[in-house]
Design a protein around this motif. Structure first.
Motif, mmCIF file in Angstrom:
data_model
loop_
_atom_site.group_PDB
_atom_site.id
_atom_site.type_symbol
_atom_site.label_atom_id
_atom_site.label_comp_id
_atom_site.label_asym_id
_atom_site.label_seq_id
_atom_site.Cartn_x
_atom_site.Cartn_y
_atom_site.Cartn_z
ATOM 1 N N ALA A 245 0.866 -1.422 -0.106
ATOM 2 C CA ALA A 245 0.092 0.184 -0.217
ATOM 3 C C ALA A 245 0.840 1.155 -0.076
ATOM 4 N N LYS A 246 1.627 1.216 0.756
ATOM 5 C CA LYS A 246 2.660 2.452 1.050
ATOM 6 C C LYS A 246 3.348 2.590 -0.408
ATOM 7 N N HIS A 247 3.847 1.629 -1.097
ATOM 8 C CA HIS A 247 4.740 1.683 -2.183
ATOM 9 C C HIS A 247 3.711 2.247 -3.376
ATOM 10 N N PHE A 248 2.542 1.690 -3.232
ATOM 11 C CA PHE A 248 1.516 2.198 -4.223
ATOM 12 C C PHE A 248 1.147 3.765 -4.207
ATOM 13 N N VAL A 249 0.995 4.292 -2.568
ATOM 14 C CA VAL A 249 1.129 5.639 -2.708
ATOM 15 C C VAL A 249 2.047 6.279 -3.254
ATOM 16 N N GLU A 250 3.349 6.039 -2.942
ATOM 17 C CA GLU A 250 4.531 6.692 -3.198
ATOM 18 C C GLU A 250 4.726 6.838 -4.659
ATOM 19 N N THR A 251 4.343 5.626 -5.369
ATOM 20 C CA THR A 251 4.457 5.585 -6.883
ATOM 21 C C THR A 251 3.408 6.673 -7.504
ATOM 22 N N ALA A 252 2.396 6.281 -6.989
ATOM 23 C CA ALA A 252 1.145 7.037 -7.552
ATOM 24 C C ALA A 252 1.524 8.728 -7.489
ATOM 25 N N LEU A 253 1.966 9.092 -6.323
ATOM 26 C CA LEU A 253 2.232 10.427 -6.135
ATOM 27 C C LEU A 253 3.504 10.912 -6.893
ATOM 28 N N ASP A 254 4.484 9.877 -7.082
ATOM 29 C CA ASP A 254 5.408 10.332 -8.112
ATOM 30 C C ASP A 254 4.867 10.521 -9.513
ATOM 31 N N TYR A 255 4.095 9.761 -9.914
ATOM 32 C CA TYR A 255 3.957 9.616 -11.304
ATOM 33 C C TYR A 255 2.686 11.061 -11.442
ATOM 34 N N SER A 256 1.959 11.381 -10.336
ATOM 35 C CA SER A 256 1.014 12.385 -10.506
ATOM 36 C C SER A 256 1.648 13.789 -10.034
ATOM 37 N N LYS A 257 3.065 13.941 -9.930
ATOM 38 C CA LYS A 257 3.634 15.179 -9.241
ATOM 39 C C LYS A 257 3.201 16.469 -9.962
ATOM 40 N N ASP A 258 3.200 16.195 -11.184
ATOM 41 C CA ASP A 258 3.142 17.554 -11.915
ATOM 42 C C ASP A 258 1.602 17.816 -12.336
ATOM 43 N N ILE A 259 0.563 16.943 -12.164
ATOM 44 C CA ILE A 259 -0.753 17.006 -12.853
ATOM 45 C C ILE A 259 -1.376 18.076 -12.211
ATOM 46 N N GLU A 260 -2.295 19.016 -12.741
ATOM 47 C CA GLU A 260 -2.954 19.876 -12.017
ATOM 48 C C GLU A 260 -4.291 19.823 -12.408
ATOM 49 N N ILE A 261 -5.240 19.636 -11.155
ATOM 50 C CA ILE A 261 -6.554 19.648 -11.086
ATOM 51 C C ILE A 261 -7.010 20.632 -9.950
ATOM 52 N N GLY A 262 -7.581 21.329 -10.447
ATOM 53 C CA GLY A 262 -8.201 22.707 -9.522
ATOM 54 C C GLY A 262 -7.176 23.598 -9.127
#
Ligand code: ATP
Ligand code: HMH
Ligand code: MG
Length: 547
Positions: free
Chosen positions: A288-305
């Motif tokens: 679970a922790k690895h999932f969150v870390e990876t998802a945050l890394d892949y989404s670090k530059d997306i802009e929503i809101g």
């Protein structure tokens, strides 16, 4: 407590659990739920073809209109991990990246109606709770769980949103402490929630988190995870896991991003999803922790809101189809640091076998090895590759095969590296599956983005400097390397004419995704491979440790 079921019981997901391993958590000690899962039988009584019950998590939580947290995060997390997710909605919130504008609790009787609808009909494996707005809802939930026991209960004790808005009546603390936590298999407070559960105890250090976890454990849950997302920024994302005996420090790199809305909900749902698949608690938390870390890394530059805390993308990694396994951590970009590529001509010249060359490179500190054989017969290549796999496995170093997917499959190598005119990485991925490492040689930003879209794990970028290994290769220089690194969403290893003398200049171009250098001649066109490798390794370590 856990035990292993052996024998000829048909397993509901036999393709996933070669060795059936089932946790019997506290909440189901008196139930036979686990047994019924493991022995699910067709309606006609035929045990030879068991029903494929998909692992099932029920989330009891609030709706987040912005879809970063709450029910929406839970659905996405479970979806990304291949688990069915049903939903009991406890409140509807008007929420976005700025904060919570409104909360509309669902009437308690209607929460109960939803609980009964789902639990009386569906085979729920794990219940995960999020926003529980009132004591009444907690009581009804506990009542339902007693009536319909499940395999595990994951409690995310949501109280206040990161934006500071109240999501549960403070009186809820009593119900958490007295009713819900004693039934929980794991409770996952963040720093503020842990403090609130313990009557306002100060939580600032890792040691504080450990003692908080121990104190919360005394309230009755089987395990406690105190989350450190809110530790001060330069510190790694450290969580403390306590299983009643040991405190484990779980560490992930802290991703620099504003898109962290819903990390807590996602983490708890991923734990629930992994438990539903049959995982033990600690591995479930680690995945679970690895999932969150990876998802945050892949989404670090997306802009929503436009607000200060955006949502992240749960599916980026899934699109790259890596998340099929519940426990393997997959490719580690740190392995790219010193990437040794063999060359049979050079090793022949220095009268040593490829296997000896590989051993020497690993001894000197090579972190990944690629076998590149242009001339060998296929049978000879497979035999060589098998020997090298054995050597590399014994040292925990991944072994990749250049170009030849068939050879990689035959020797069960860790992956394949392909060039622009070799088989498309997309096809390689389909052939090798989600677990294997795929690298692609790229010279341009377009190629780098295509490699990412095709499901590669890393790119090799060059030739940076002129090299004798590839005579007609166009060199792109340090500036070309920098351009590609800046565009690449994947980690990069630089290649082409790199040696002890110029490795530092390469590593210092200033793009964080440049993770290492790949070398051929600098190691293998030398008399003493291990000492050459050691020298290069110390240059690289020096650069990395001063970053
Ligand atoms: N920037 C980050 N980089 C990596 N991991 C992070 C980051 N921020 C949070 N995490 C991790 O995310 C998980 C959730 O922790 P966090 O403390 O953010 O929970 P939370 O406050 O309940 O989340 P939320 O209320 O936003 O849903 C933890 O494993 C934490 O370490
Ligand atoms: C609905 C809901 N649940 C949980 C959280 C905590 O992140 C949130 N912000 N919103
Ligand atoms: Mg948070």
């Amino acid at each position: 407590m856990s035990f292993t079921l052996t024998g000829s019981l048909p397993h509901r997901l036999s393709f996933q659990f070669q060795v059936p391993l089932v946790t019997i958590p506290k909440s189901s000690c008196n139930s036979i739920k686990v047994m019924t899962m493991a022995t699910s039988i067709n309606n006609d009584g035929d045990t030879s073809n068991p029903r494929k019950n998909i692992p099932h998590v029920l989330t009891v939580a609030g709706s987040d209109s912005g879809a970063g947290a709450g029910i929406q995060a839970d659905l996405k997390a479970c979806g990304a991990l291949g688990v069915y997710c049903s939903t009991v909605i406890t409140a509807v919130t008007a929420q976005n990246t700025i904060g919570v504008q409104g909360v509309h609790p669902v009437p308690e009787s209607f929460v109960y109606e939803q609980l009964t609808s789902v639990l009386s009909d569906m085979q729920v494996d794990v219940v995960k709770t999020g926003m529980l707005p009132s004591i009444g809802v907690v009581k009804l939930l506990c009542q339902s769980l007693k009536e319909f026991p499940v395999q595990a209960l994951v409690v995310d004790p949501v109280m206040i949103s990161t934006s500071g808005d109240i999501l549960a009546d403070p009186s809820i603390l009593i119900a958490f402490r007295e009713e819900l936590l004693p039934m929980a298999d794991i409770v996952t407070p963040n720093l503020k929630e842990a403090s609130a559960l313990l009557g306002g105890m100060q939580l600032e250090t890792i040691a504080d988190m450990c003692s908080a976890a121990k104190s919360i454990h005394k309230l009755g849950p089987r395990c406690v995870l105190v989350k450190g997302g809110d530790l001060p920024a330069p510190v790694d994302a450290i969580d403390i896991f306590f299983d009643g005996e040991h405190c484990h420090e779980l560490r992930a790199s802290r991703i620099k991003t504003h898109n962290t809305h819903g990390t807590g909900c996602t983490l708890a749902s991923c734990i629930a999803a992994e438990l539903a698949k049959g995982s033990l608690m600690l591995p479930a938390v680690q995945v679970a922790k690895h999932f969150v870390e990876t998802a945050l890394d892949y989404s670090k530059d997306i802009e929503i809101g436009s607000g200060p805390q955006g949502p992240f993308d749960h599916f980026s990694k899934l699109r790259r189809s890596i998340y099929n396994s519940s426990v393997r951590r997959g490719f580690d970009p740190n392995d790219l640091l010193l990437y040794a590529i063999t060359d049979s001509g050079m090793n022949k010249k220095w009268t040593r076998s490829i296997t000896d060359a590989v051993k020497a490179a690993i001894e000197g500190g090579a972190t990944i090895v690629q076998l590149r054989e242009k001339d060998a017969d296929t049978r000879e290549f497979v035999e060589l590759a098998k020997s090298c796999v054995e050597i590399c496995r014994a040292h925990g170093v991944p072994l990749l095969i250049n170009d030849r997917v068939d050879v990689a499959l035959a020797c069960n190598a860790d992956g394949v590296h392909v060039g622009q005119s070799d088989m498309s990485p997309r096809i390689v991925r389909a052939l090798l599956g989600s677990e294997k490492i795929i690298g692609v040689s790229c010279k341009t930003p377009e190629q780098a983005l295509q490699a990412w879209a095709d499901g590669a794990d890393y790119i090799g970028c060059g030739g940076v400097f002129p090299t004798s290994t590839k005579a007609n290769n166009i060199t792109i220089g340090l500036s070309g390397l920098k351009t590609v690194c800046s565009a690449s969403k994947l980690p990069v290893v630089a290649i082409g004419g790199i040696n002890n003398g110029n490795a530092r200049s390469v590593m210092e171009i200033g793009t964080p995704n440049l993770r290492g250098v790949a070398v051929v001649s600098a190691l293998f066109d030398r008399e003493f491979v291990s000492s050459e490798t050691r020298k290069l390794h110390s240059v690289l370590m020096d650069v990395v440790s001063n970053k």
